[in-house]
Design a protein around this motif. Sequence first.
Motif, PDB file in Angstrom:
ATOM      1  N   UNK A   1     -73.162  -4.286 -96.403  1.00 26.51           N
ATOM      2  CA  UNK A   1     -73.024  -4.938 -97.752  1.00 26.51           C
ATOM      3  C   UNK A   1     -74.395  -5.447 -98.287  1.00 26.51           C
ATOM      4  N   UNK A   2     -74.391  -5.877 -99.420  1.00 25.24           N
ATOM      5  CA  UNK A   2     -75.501  -6.472-100.299  1.00 25.24           C
ATOM      6  C   UNK A   2     -75.583  -7.776-100.650  1.00 25.24           C
ATOM      7  N   UNK A   3     -76.017  -8.671 -99.925  1.00 28.32           N
ATOM      8  CA  UNK A   3     -76.103 -10.124-100.412  1.00 28.32           C
ATOM      9  C   UNK A   3     -77.162 -10.354-101.372  1.00 28.32           C
TER      10      UNK A   3
ATOM     11  N   UNK B   1     -78.418 -13.514-103.607  1.00 28.88           N
ATOM     12  CA  UNK B   1     -78.573 -14.982-103.792  1.00 28.88           C
ATOM     13  C   UNK B   1     -78.004 -15.125-105.471  1.00 28.88           C
ATOM     14  N   UNK B   2     -77.276 -16.264-105.566  1.00 26.86           N
ATOM     15  CA  UNK B   2     -76.822 -16.596-106.755  1.00 26.86           C
ATOM     16  C   UNK B   2     -75.670 -15.826-107.277  1.00 26.86           C
ATOM     17  N   UNK B   3     -75.277 -14.462-106.763  1.00 23.40           N
ATOM     18  CA  UNK B   3     -74.601 -13.870-107.186  1.00 23.40           C
ATOM     19  C   UNK B   3     -73.105 -13.517-106.475  1.00 23.40           C
ATOM     20  N   UNK B   4     -73.505 -13.181-105.159  1.00 23.24           N
ATOM     21  CA  UNK B   4     -72.464 -12.977-104.079  1.00 23.24           C
ATOM     22  C   UNK B   4     -72.697 -11.866-103.244  1.00 23.24           C
ATOM     23  N   UNK B   5     -71.890 -11.530-102.394  1.00 25.11           N
ATOM     24  CA  UNK B   5     -71.972 -10.285-101.467  1.00 25.11           C
ATOM     25  C   UNK B   5     -71.058  -9.323-101.890  1.00 25.11           C
ATOM     26  N   UNK B   6     -71.709  -8.008-101.944  1.00 26.90           N
ATOM     27  CA  UNK B   6     -71.112  -6.704-102.318  1.00 26.90           C
ATOM     28  C   UNK B   6     -71.098  -5.834-101.280  1.00 26.90           C
ATOM     29  N   UNK B   7     -70.064  -4.874-101.274  1.00 26.69           N
ATOM     30  CA  UNK B   7     -69.810  -3.752-100.774  1.00 26.69           C
ATOM     31  C   UNK B   7     -70.842  -2.516-101.255  1.00 26.69           C
ATOM     32  N   UNK B   8     -71.563  -1.978-100.394  1.00 27.20           N
ATOM     33  CA  UNK B   8     -72.421  -1.102-100.802  1.00 27.20           C
ATOM     34  C   UNK B   8     -71.979   0.432-100.661  1.00 27.20           C
ATOM     35  N   UNK B   9     -71.321   0.623 -99.990  1.00 28.57           N
ATOM     36  CA  UNK B   9     -70.719   2.195 -99.947  1.00 28.57           C
ATOM     37  C   UNK B   9     -69.435   2.455 -99.819  1.00 28.57           C
TER      38      UNK B   9
ATOM     39  N   UNK C   1     -70.952 -16.369 -92.041  1.00 26.03           N
ATOM     40  CA  UNK C   1     -72.325 -16.437 -92.524  1.00 26.03           C
ATOM     41  C   UNK C   1     -72.944 -15.388 -91.581  1.00 26.03           C
ATOM     42  N   UNK C   2     -72.918 -15.422 -90.140  1.00 26.64           N
ATOM     43  CA  UNK C   2     -73.558 -14.429 -89.249  1.00 26.64           C
ATOM     44  C   UNK C   2     -73.110 -13.340 -89.265  1.00 26.64           C
ATOM     45  N   UNK C   3     -71.738 -13.062 -89.692  1.00 25.57           N
ATOM     46  CA  UNK C   3     -71.333 -11.637 -89.715  1.00 25.57           C
ATOM     47  C   UNK C   3     -71.657 -10.961 -90.914  1.00 25.57           C
ATOM     48  N   UNK C   4     -71.791 -11.625 -91.865  1.00 29.99           N
ATOM     49  CA  UNK C   4     -72.207 -11.133 -93.169  1.00 29.99           C
ATOM     50  C   UNK C   4     -73.653 -10.772 -93.070  1.00 29.99           C
ATOM     51  N   UNK C   5     -74.586 -11.641 -92.450  1.00 32.42           N
ATOM     52  CA  UNK C   5     -75.980 -11.101 -92.223  1.00 32.42           C
ATOM     53  C   UNK C   5     -76.099  -9.901 -91.350  1.00 32.42           C
ATOM     54  N   UNK C   6     -75.194  -9.799 -90.443  1.00 29.83           N
ATOM     55  CA  UNK C   6     -75.242  -8.760 -89.553  1.00 29.83           C
ATOM     56  C   UNK C   6     -74.943  -7.333 -90.231  1.00 29.83           C
ATOM     57  N   UNK C   7     -73.866  -7.416 -91.116  1.00 26.13           N
ATOM     58  CA  UNK C   7     -73.378  -6.443 -91.964  1.00 26.13           C
ATOM     59  C   UNK C   7     -74.711  -6.004 -93.006  1.00 26.13           C
ATOM     60  N   UNK C   8     -75.181  -7.102 -93.478  1.00 28.18           N
ATOM     61  CA  UNK C   8     -76.312  -6.587 -94.487  1.00 28.18           C
ATOM     62  C   UNK C   8     -77.378  -5.812 -93.746  1.00 28.18           C
TER      63      UNK C   8
ATOM     64  N   UNK D   1     -80.605  -9.842 -85.217  1.00 20.41           N
ATOM     65  CA  UNK D   1     -79.790 -10.990 -85.746  1.00 20.41           C
ATOM     66  C   UNK D   1     -79.765 -11.823 -84.172  1.00 20.41           C
ATOM     67  N   UNK D   2     -80.234 -11.456 -82.938  1.00 25.01           N
ATOM     68  CA  UNK D   2     -80.222 -12.280 -81.793  1.00 25.01           C
ATOM     69  C   UNK D   2     -81.607 -12.586 -81.425  1.00 25.01           C
ATOM     70  N   UNK D   3     -82.795 -11.428 -81.449  1.00 25.06           N
ATOM     71  CA  UNK D   3     -84.021 -11.795 -81.308  1.00 25.06           C
ATOM     72  C   UNK D   3     -84.784 -12.593 -82.041  1.00 25.06           C
ATOM     73  N   UNK D   4     -84.445 -12.857 -83.488  1.00 21.24           N
ATOM     74  CA  UNK D   4     -85.287 -13.612 -84.238  1.00 21.24           C
ATOM     75  C   UNK D   4     -84.822 -15.287 -83.849  1.00 21.24           C
ATOM     76  N   UNK D   5     -83.707 -15.456 -83.177  1.00 21.63           N
ATOM     77  CA  UNK D   5     -83.479 -16.571 -82.684  1.00 21.63           C
ATOM     78  C   UNK D   5     -83.743 -16.987 -81.042  1.00 21.63           C
ATOM     79  N   UNK D   6     -84.584 -15.686 -80.496  1.00 18.59           N
ATOM     80  CA  UNK D   6     -84.902 -15.997 -78.982  1.00 18.59           C
ATOM     81  C   UNK D   6     -86.234 -16.646 -78.795  1.00 18.59           C
TER      82      UNK D   6
END
Length: 253
Positions: free
Chosen positions: A77-79, A81-89, A65-72, A190-195
């Motif tokens: 990738x394009x996440x 909701x309700x559909x899935x995660x897609x490769x963008x380019x 989940x964290x890896x996909x969030x980083x890649x988004x 990804x890191x600073x939002x949790x800091x």
Amino acid sequence: MPAYATNETDTISAALGAMGPGSPSAAVATKLLELFTEGSIASGTRLPPERQLAATLAVGRSAVREALAALEILGVVDVRPGSGTYLRGNASELLPQTLSWGMMLNKSRTAELAEVRGALEIYAARLATERMPPAAIARLHGHLEKMRLSASDLSAFVEADLQFHLELAQSTDNTVLLDLLQSIRSLLRVWSDRSVQDDEHARLAIVEHAAVYEAIAAGDSEAAATAMVTHMRTASARLAGPTEPPATGPLGN
């Protein structure tokens, strides 16, 4: 739950292979990027669901989940909701220079990137003080007030913090500096939002932002740079890992 094409998910799973237990999210992101940049997965392909990727890579779903969030955040990738995660380019579009910057980012690379951000933010504070018009100074004060009002709402606080720094960067009238700061901030988010751990950390961070604002409002570029040095030093310390608020000065974000 959406249906996934068996041939696509099987192809991706077979290409990835297991990573071994305990692999961090940064390693998952790197593994996925290696696959995507080989060119064997077409743009627009829907990726396997998190649970399948976790099983294939032999990691926990949180790492996926964290890896996909980083890649988004990187735009890989394009996440949906309700559909899935897609490769963008396609493969050539997934090779910008930012992808070589630690691939969402291990602790060592995060610290290095935070150092670069700090230097740029200090320069931005100095430059913005010399170039910021009264209307922008008023907006900067508004962002600071939103931070004060959001001290107990950490999500709103982080957004107000972002807008404060964005206002500074935009006021430099330097598009290269603005682009660099936005790119680095995105990579670190990804890191600073949790800091920001709690409202006490937020309250202490406000003190540092206020010092930057007051120096800018007074037109003192040296004081603005000095205040930002303090802010970036403690911001970098917070990104390095959870800590207690220091006794000698506030933490920043």
